[in-house]
Write a protein that holds these residues in place. Structure first.
Motif, PDB file in Angstrom:
ATOM      1  N   UNK A 100       0.734  -1.090   0.078  1.00 34.27           N
ATOM      2  CA  UNK A 100       0.083  -0.040   0.058  1.00 34.27           C
ATOM      3  C   UNK A 100       0.857   1.190  -0.032  1.00 34.27           C
ATOM      4  N   UNK A 101       0.423   2.124  -0.741  1.00 35.51           N
ATOM      5  CA  UNK A 101       1.146   3.681  -0.795  1.00 35.51           C
ATOM      6  C   UNK A 101       0.673   4.488   0.315  1.00 35.51           C
ATOM      7  N   UNK A 102       0.720   3.783   1.604  1.00 34.15           N
ATOM      8  CA  UNK A 102       0.567   4.494   2.928  1.00 34.15           C
ATOM      9  C   UNK A 102       1.830   5.714   3.188  1.00 34.15           C
ATOM     10  N   UNK A 103       1.101   6.614   3.947  1.00 36.01           N
ATOM     11  CA  UNK A 103       2.094   7.739   4.204  1.00 36.01           C
ATOM     12  C   UNK A 103       2.992   7.254   5.138  1.00 36.01           C
ATOM     13  N   UNK A 154      15.557   4.508  15.504  1.00 36.58           N
ATOM     14  CA  UNK A 154      15.501   3.379  14.707  1.00 36.58           C
ATOM     15  C   UNK A 154      14.044   2.627  14.834  1.00 36.58           C
ATOM     16  N   UNK A 155      13.860   2.186  16.352  1.00 35.59           N
ATOM     17  CA  UNK A 155      12.909   1.611  16.599  1.00 35.59           C
ATOM     18  C   UNK A 155      11.565   1.979  16.441  1.00 35.59           C
ATOM     19  N   UNK A 156      11.569   3.410  16.868  1.00 34.00           N
ATOM     20  CA  UNK A 156      10.437   4.272  16.556  1.00 34.00           C
ATOM     21  C   UNK A 156      10.172   4.550  14.871  1.00 34.00           C
ATOM     22  N   UNK A 157      10.858   4.885  14.119  1.00 42.27           N
ATOM     23  CA  UNK A 157      10.751   4.823  12.575  1.00 42.27           C
ATOM     24  C   UNK A 157      10.336   3.647  12.084  1.00 42.27           C
ATOM     25  N   UNK A 158      10.997   2.515  12.472  1.00 45.79           N
ATOM     26  CA  UNK A 158      10.717   1.193  11.838  1.00 45.79           C
ATOM     27  C   UNK A 158       9.075   0.867  12.170  1.00 45.79           C
ATOM     28  N   UNK A 159       8.609   1.063  13.429  1.00 43.96           N
ATOM     29  CA  UNK A 159       7.325   0.719  13.756  1.00 43.96           C
ATOM     30  C   UNK A 159       6.088   1.743  12.830  1.00 43.96           C
ATOM     31  N   UNK A 160       6.726   2.872  12.467  1.00 50.74           N
ATOM     32  CA  UNK A 160       5.964   3.800  11.541  1.00 50.74           C
ATOM     33  C   UNK A 160       6.062   3.311  10.402  1.00 50.74           C
ATOM     34  N   UNK A 161       7.231   2.977   9.880  1.00 53.80           N
ATOM     35  CA  UNK A 161       7.241   2.239   8.510  1.00 53.80           C
ATOM     36  C   UNK A 161       6.392   0.950   8.278  1.00 53.80           C
ATOM     37  N   UNK A 162       6.391   0.233   9.277  1.00 51.94           N
ATOM     38  CA  UNK A 162       5.456  -0.963   9.249  1.00 51.94           C
ATOM     39  C   UNK A 162       4.109  -0.396   8.925  1.00 51.94           C
ATOM     40  N   UNK A 163       3.663   0.719   9.529  1.00 49.76           N
ATOM     41  CA  UNK A 163       2.256   1.096   9.343  1.00 49.76           C
ATOM     42  C   UNK A 163       2.161   1.596   7.937  1.00 49.76           C
ATOM     43  N   UNK A 164       3.002   2.142   7.243  1.00 49.96           N
ATOM     44  CA  UNK A 164       2.887   2.740   6.132  1.00 49.96           C
ATOM     45  C   UNK A 164       3.192   1.632   4.908  1.00 49.96           C
ATOM     46  N   UNK A 165       3.980   0.818   5.208  1.00 44.15           N
ATOM     47  CA  UNK A 165       4.136  -0.305   4.398  1.00 44.15           C
ATOM     48  C   UNK A 165       4.013  -1.674   4.802  1.00 44.15           C
ATOM     49  N   UNK A 166       2.897  -2.391   4.103  1.00 41.03           N
ATOM     50  CA  UNK A 166       2.591  -3.959   4.566  1.00 41.03           C
ATOM     51  C   UNK A 166       3.597  -4.893   4.185  1.00 41.03           C
ATOM     52  N   UNK A 167       4.651  -4.561   3.424  1.00 40.34           N
ATOM     53  CA  UNK A 167       5.606  -5.401   3.029  1.00 40.34           C
ATOM     54  C   UNK A 167       6.816  -5.684   3.819  1.00 40.34           C
ATOM     55  N   UNK A 168       7.007  -4.766   5.069  1.00 41.57           N
ATOM     56  CA  UNK A 168       7.727  -4.463   5.621  1.00 41.57           C
ATOM     57  C   UNK A 168       7.842  -5.720   6.937  1.00 41.57           C
ATOM     58  N   UNK A 169       8.909  -6.745   7.028  1.00 41.87           N
ATOM     59  CA  UNK A 169       8.872  -7.473   8.030  1.00 41.87           C
ATOM     60  C   UNK A 169      10.328  -7.349   8.748  1.00 41.87           C
ATOM     61  N   UNK A 170      10.261  -7.762   9.907  1.00 39.33           N
ATOM     62  CA  UNK A 170      11.437  -7.396  11.098  1.00 39.33           C
ATOM     63  C   UNK A 170      11.831  -8.909  11.702  1.00 39.33           C
ATOM     64  N   UNK A 171      13.176  -8.917  11.704  1.00 37.98           N
ATOM     65  CA  UNK A 171      13.769 -10.257  12.404  1.00 37.98           C
ATOM     66  C   UNK A 171      14.623  -9.597  13.338  1.00 37.98           C
ATOM     67  N   UNK A 172      14.915 -10.199  14.490  1.00 35.88           N
ATOM     68  CA  UNK A 172      16.073  -9.813  15.529  1.00 35.88           C
ATOM     69  C   UNK A 172      16.459 -11.251  15.978  1.00 35.88           C
TER      70      UNK A 172
END
Length: 615
Positions: free
Chosen positions: A290-293, A311-329
């Motif tokens: 999705x072309x989320x903002x 990084x953590x806060x931005x990554x969470x925000x990016x996950x809201x904007x882009x449904x293709x983002x996955x995170x591994x730790x």
């Protein structure tokens, strides 16, 4: 195909493996011949794959972990009608798609580059996890392994993770042919030894004669009917099967057969069987993006914030904007701050525990399925996974890697926790992008930028809080830099990144009090580097000082010096870096001991200017 036809197909795969290696004058035909019956039964009876549509979401996935047996894979492609005989005989030749070890760069039916043994099963785990938890598809993942590679620790990281995740859509086919490169393997033909190990990790196992096509067929069926567990099929085979001169004999690994024509005749001559591979079931299309903002977190200038927090806060925000983002730790999400993504998007968060090789391999598998993975751990621990990063680059994989707790600035934990080699390691990867932000707003913007890049991307974050230098609306193009201090009177340039940027600014203030104007460049893009800005600074100030919280070799200083390799005059250059082995001390003490704090930078700058004006 009936039993006789399956056996004939296995012979065809052997013959074509011999022919391909003979045409190339190199290759691994004997390793291909041992697994030919395993491949024949899989191709004709159990694989569901549309070779005309390799991106079909219902396709099974096949990984040739023993990548040196590529002639077998290419022979199977020919039998399936994906390539013709003329192309088969271009194996290993200049310009051919059929490389010595398979890569997906030109072959759409290849999931991942293999050849560094022990990587196929870990990547297969990533593919299977994507099927279970992301794609929600019923495809199977088949991984053909060699017995020699089971000595690799990464295989057992994969085995434990697959069982823990109950990946019953994953099948490991182990070609137990007894012989490695220099002689017998550790366990030879002892299938029980391998079975005990897989069973201990929670796998279902099947032991089988790998040359009995009916038995192999039943084993595959048993794997397909097993629920809640991955399956390992342990197949006893003979290297060089079917040719007396090479069968089960040592010293023939990686060599064409001595007399290819005689061997082909012994195998019954060439065949031209074509396999109608089962078509995949209907499945939904891969996820759309999705072309989320993207709404980045914001900090005001003058605040104190750690780049790992940003990084953590931005990554969470990016996950809201882009449904293709996955995170591994790697079981350090509370320190890397990746756990913030987990709290907001738990369905796309994958805990890989302290298994960095498996973490990166899982990311490779997910990237192959069209996802955009961010994998995070301490920068120091990514060194364990460097071979997986290297092979991901060969695959053309798109991975976003994040290393926190970089440099001596982490303080009292000591050198085992300090990433001091990571910039060099990541810069050396082909086609990589290396980013090192110095403040929270810069970090947030670069986290977003990484998602839109190709290849291997690396972001280096810091543990401790630092001043926010930039406003929240500032932009940071990849390949750029920021000139933070500049005047027409500048007599030297301080080039810094990350934790050393605030130190360089303090040093510039100290030099100004001595009447020495210093330019300050924030080189947040370490690769690609902003050559134009560096060359302009060299022309206008004549002297450069690079300062980095990293070992001298391969980091920021080398990136800067590389900007002057086109034959132009190289400026006077002083490189400040961590040159000794640190111990435990406060962050401030560490920076001073390493000679990369503001006081040390100012001293080096003053000395450089004084030397420059000596007649």
């Amino acid at each position: 195909m009936n039993t006789g036809e399956l056996a004939e197909l296995g012979q065809q795969l052997r013959v074509d493996s011999v022919r391909a290696a003979a045409a190339a004058g190199s290759g691994h035909p004997t390793s291909s011949m041992s697994a030919a019956d395993l491949m024949a039964v899989l191709l004709a009876r159990h694989l569901h794959y549309d070779f005309d549509h390799p991106d079909h979401p219902g396709n099974d996935r096949f990984v040739l972990s023993k990548g040196h047996a590529s002639p077998l894979m290419y022979a199977a492609f020919k039998a399936a009608g994906a390539i013709d005989d003329e192309e088969l005989l271009t194996f290993r030749k200049l310009g051919s798609r059929l490389e010595g070890h398979p890569t997906p760069r030109q072959l759409p039916w290849v999931e991942t580059a293999t050849g560094s043994l022990g990587q196929g099963l870990p990547v297969g785990v990533g593919l299977a996890l994507a099927g279970k938890r992301l794609d929600h598809a019923d495809y199977r993942v088949w991984v053909l392994c060699g017995d020699s590679e089971l000595a690799e620790g990464s295989v057992w990281e994969a085995a434990e993770h697959a069982a823990y995740e109950h990946l019953d859509n994953l099948v490991a086919i182990v070609d137990v042919n007894r012989l490695g490169q220099r002689g017998p393997t550790r366990h030879g033909h002892d299938l029980d030894a391998y079975a005990r190990r897989f069973q201990a990790f929670g796998w279902h196992t099947v032991e089988v004669d790998g040359h009995d096509v009916d038995a192999v067929d039943r084993a595959y069926g048993e794997a397909l009917s097993t629920a809640g567990q991955p399956t390992a099929i342990l197949a006893r085979t003979l290297k060089g099967r079917g040719v007396e001169a090479v069968q089960d004999r040592e010293g023939l690994h990686g060599k064409p057969l001595p007399d290819a024509e005689e061997a082909i005749a012994e195998l019954g001559g060439p065949r031209d069987l074509t396999v109608r591979v089962h078509q995949p079931p209907d499945a939904r299309a891969l996820h759309s993006v999705p072309a989320g903002q993207f709404t980045p977190p914001r900090w005001d200038r003058g605040e104190e914030a750690a780049t790992r927090d940003a990084f953590g806060e931005a990554l969470a925000a990016l996950g809201t904007a882009r449904a293709d983002v996955v995170v591994l730790d790697g079981e350090v999400g509370d320190s890397t701050r990746a756990e913030q993504f987990a709290k907001e998007h738990p369905e796309r968060y994958f805990e890989c525990y302290i298994a960095e090789q498996q973490m990166v391999a899982t990311a490779v598998g997910m990237a192959a399925r069209g996802w955009t993975p961010y994998a995070a751990t301490f920068a120091a621990f990514l060194t364990r996974a460097h071979d997986f990063v290297r092979m991901a680059s060969i695959s053309g994989s798109g991975l976003c890697l994040v290393g926190s707790h970089a440099g001596v600035a982490i303080g009292q934990d000591g050198p085992s926790q300090m990433g001091l080699e990571d910039l060099a390691m990541m810069r050396a990867v082909h086609g990589s992008t290396v980013l090192y932000p110095c403040d929270a707003n810069q970090t947030a913007r670069l986290v977003e930028a990484m998602a839109g890049l190709d290849g291997i991307r690396y972001l280096r974050t810091s543990r401790g809080a630092g001043p926010v230098i930039y406003g929240p609306d500032e932009r940071f193009p990849v390949g750029g830099s920021k000139v933070l201090r500049s005047s027409g009177e500048d007599r030297l340039t301080l080039v810094a990144a990350g934790i050393t940027v605030p130190e360089a600014l303090k040093a510039a203030d100290a030099l100004a009090e001595l009447g020495i104007a210093a330019r300050v460049i924030d080189l947040y893009s370490v690769k690609p580097v902003d050559r134009d800005t560096l060359r302009r600074a060299a022309d206008e100030t004549g002297c450069l000082v690079t300062v980095e919280d990293h070992h001298l070799e391969g980091g920021l200083g080398d990136a800067v010096s590389g900007a002057f390799t086109d034959g132009r005059p190289v400026p006077r250059l002083v490189r400040l870096a961590v040159r000794s082995m640190p111990g435990s001390a406060t962050p401030e003490e560490q920076l001073h001991a390493a000679g990369i704090d503001a006081e040390s930078i100012a001293a080096a700058g003053r000395l450089l200017v004084e030397e420059a004006i000596v007649p």
